[in-house]
Design a protein around this motif. Structure first.
Motif, PDB file in Angstrom:
ATOM      1  N   LEU A  12       0.852  83.767  22.393  1.00  0.00           N
ATOM      2  CA  LEU A  12      -0.034  83.911  23.553  1.00  0.00           C
ATOM      3  C   LEU A  12      -0.200  85.345  24.022  1.00  0.00           C
ATOM      4  O   LEU A  12      -1.228  85.690  24.589  1.00  0.00           O
ATOM      5  N   VAL A  13       0.796  86.183  23.791  1.00  0.00           N
ATOM      6  CA  VAL A  13       0.694  87.571  24.248  1.00  0.00           C
ATOM      7  C   VAL A  13      -0.490  88.291  23.589  1.00  0.00           C
ATOM      8  O   VAL A  13      -1.030  89.236  24.150  1.00  0.00           O
ATOM      9  N   TYR A  14      -0.932  87.817  22.440  1.00  0.00           N
ATOM     10  CA  TYR A  14      -2.047  88.447  21.731  1.00  0.00           C
ATOM     11  C   TYR A  14      -3.406  87.892  22.108  1.00  0.00           C
ATOM     12  O   TYR A  14      -4.418  88.526  21.845  1.00  0.00           O
ATOM     13  N   TRP A  15      -3.475  86.716  22.723  1.00  0.00           N
ATOM     14  CA  TRP A  15      -4.760  86.087  23.044  1.00  0.00           C
ATOM     15  C   TRP A  15      -5.560  86.951  24.017  1.00  0.00           C
ATOM     16  O   TRP A  15      -5.093  87.319  25.074  1.00  0.00           O
ATOM     17  N   GLY A  16      -6.782  87.296  23.632  1.00  0.00           N
ATOM     18  CA  GLY A  16      -7.669  88.092  24.466  1.00  0.00           C
ATOM     19  C   GLY A  16      -7.256  89.538  24.610  1.00  0.00           C
ATOM     20  O   GLY A  16      -7.798  90.261  25.437  1.00  0.00           O
ATOM     21  N   ALA A  17      -6.316  89.988  23.797  1.00  0.00           N
ATOM     22  CA  ALA A  17      -5.792  91.351  23.915  1.00  0.00           C
ATOM     23  C   ALA A  17      -6.481  92.304  22.939  1.00  0.00           C
ATOM     24  O   ALA A  17      -7.041  91.896  21.929  1.00  0.00           O
ATOM     25  N   THR A  18      -6.413  93.572  23.268  1.00  0.00           N
ATOM     26  CA  THR A  18      -6.791  94.629  22.341  1.00  0.00           C
ATOM     27  C   THR A  18      -5.508  95.090  21.688  1.00  0.00           C
ATOM     28  O   THR A  18      -4.556  95.439  22.379  1.00  0.00           O
ATOM     29  N   VAL A  19      -5.468  95.066  20.365  1.00  0.00           N
ATOM     30  CA  VAL A  19      -4.232  95.381  19.643  1.00  0.00           C
ATOM     31  C   VAL A  19      -4.440  96.565  18.710  1.00  0.00           C
ATOM     32  O   VAL A  19      -5.563  96.912  18.357  1.00  0.00           O
ATOM     33  N   SER A  20      -3.342  97.165  18.304  1.00  0.00           N
ATOM     34  CA  SER A  20      -3.396  98.308  17.393  1.00  0.00           C
ATOM     35  C   SER A  20      -3.872  97.843  16.021  1.00  0.00           C
ATOM     36  O   SER A  20      -3.797  96.648  15.688  1.00  0.00           O
ATOM     37  N   PRO A  21      -4.361  98.766  15.203  1.00  0.00           N
ATOM     38  CA  PRO A  21      -4.828  98.381  13.865  1.00  0.00           C
ATOM     39  C   PRO A  21      -3.752  97.706  13.013  1.00  0.00           C
ATOM     40  O   PRO A  21      -4.058  96.767  12.277  1.00  0.00           O
ATOM     41  N   THR A  22      -2.501  98.147  13.123  1.00  0.00           N
ATOM     42  CA  THR A  22      -1.444  97.537  12.321  1.00  0.00           C
ATOM     43  C   THR A  22      -1.139  96.116  12.792  1.00  0.00           C
ATOM     44  O   THR A  22      -0.928  95.226  11.972  1.00  0.00           O
ATOM     45  N   VAL A  23      -1.134  95.886  14.094  1.00  0.00           N
ATOM     46  CA  VAL A  23      -0.896  94.537  14.621  1.00  0.00           C
ATOM     47  C   VAL A  23      -2.066  93.631  14.249  1.00  0.00           C
ATOM     48  O   VAL A  23      -1.870  92.482  13.849  1.00  0.00           O
ATOM     49  N   TRP A  24      -3.283  94.140  14.336  1.00  0.00           N
ATOM     50  CA  TRP A  24      -4.462  93.359  13.986  1.00  0.00           C
ATOM     51  C   TRP A  24      -4.410  92.931  12.518  1.00  0.00           C
ATOM     52  O   TRP A  24      -4.666  91.771  12.190  1.00  0.00           O
ATOM     53  N   ALA A  25      -4.061  93.855  11.642  1.00  0.00           N
ATOM     54  CA  ALA A  25      -3.962  93.528  10.217  1.00  0.00           C
ATOM     55  C   ALA A  25      -2.884  92.476   9.973  1.00  0.00           C
ATOM     56  O   ALA A  25      -3.062  91.569   9.152  1.00  0.00           O
ATOM     57  N   TRP A  26      -1.767  92.567  10.687  1.00  0.00           N
ATOM     58  CA  TRP A  26      -0.693  91.585  10.552  1.00  0.00           C
ATOM     59  C   TRP A  26      -1.174  90.201  10.999  1.00  0.00           C
ATOM     60  O   TRP A  26      -0.913  89.206  10.343  1.00  0.00           O
TER      61      TRP A  26
END
Length: 92
Positions: free
Chosen positions: A18-32
């Motif tokens: 849930l911490v990622y829902w609707g969030a802007t994430v770093s490129p490495t987290v996004w790829a993961w």
């Protein structure tokens, strides 16, 4: 001879924390996340890829930085969206 019914191919699905829902994430987290759950699931969760690890966090109440300023503290829960940085939030 009877033939077996064709097996249905099921795609494995993984829940996105849930911490990622609707969030802007770093490129490495996004790829993961894309590798874990797939691009369609990431898009459905409203997760946006930032151009770098330096972006807002904690629902725009903090900023991802390599080190926090003296008037800020590290929000460890929301640091998950910052990649190699930490989510720095102002002391109140």
């Amino acid at each position: 001879p009877k033939s077996a019914p064709p097996k249905k191919h099921r795609e494995k699905r993984f829940a996105i924390p849930l911490v990622y829902w609707g969030a802007t994430v770093s490129p490495t987290v996004w790829a993961w996340l894309v590798g874990l759950a797939g691009a369609a699931t990431v898009a459905t969760a409203g997760i946006i890829r930032a151009s770098s690890d330096s972006h807002s966090c904690a629902n725009n109440r903090g900023w991802c930085r390599s080190s926090c300023f003296s008037h800020e503290y590290i929000d460890y829960y929301n640091s998950a969206v910052c990649g190699r940085y930490r989510c720095c939030r102002p002391n109140n």
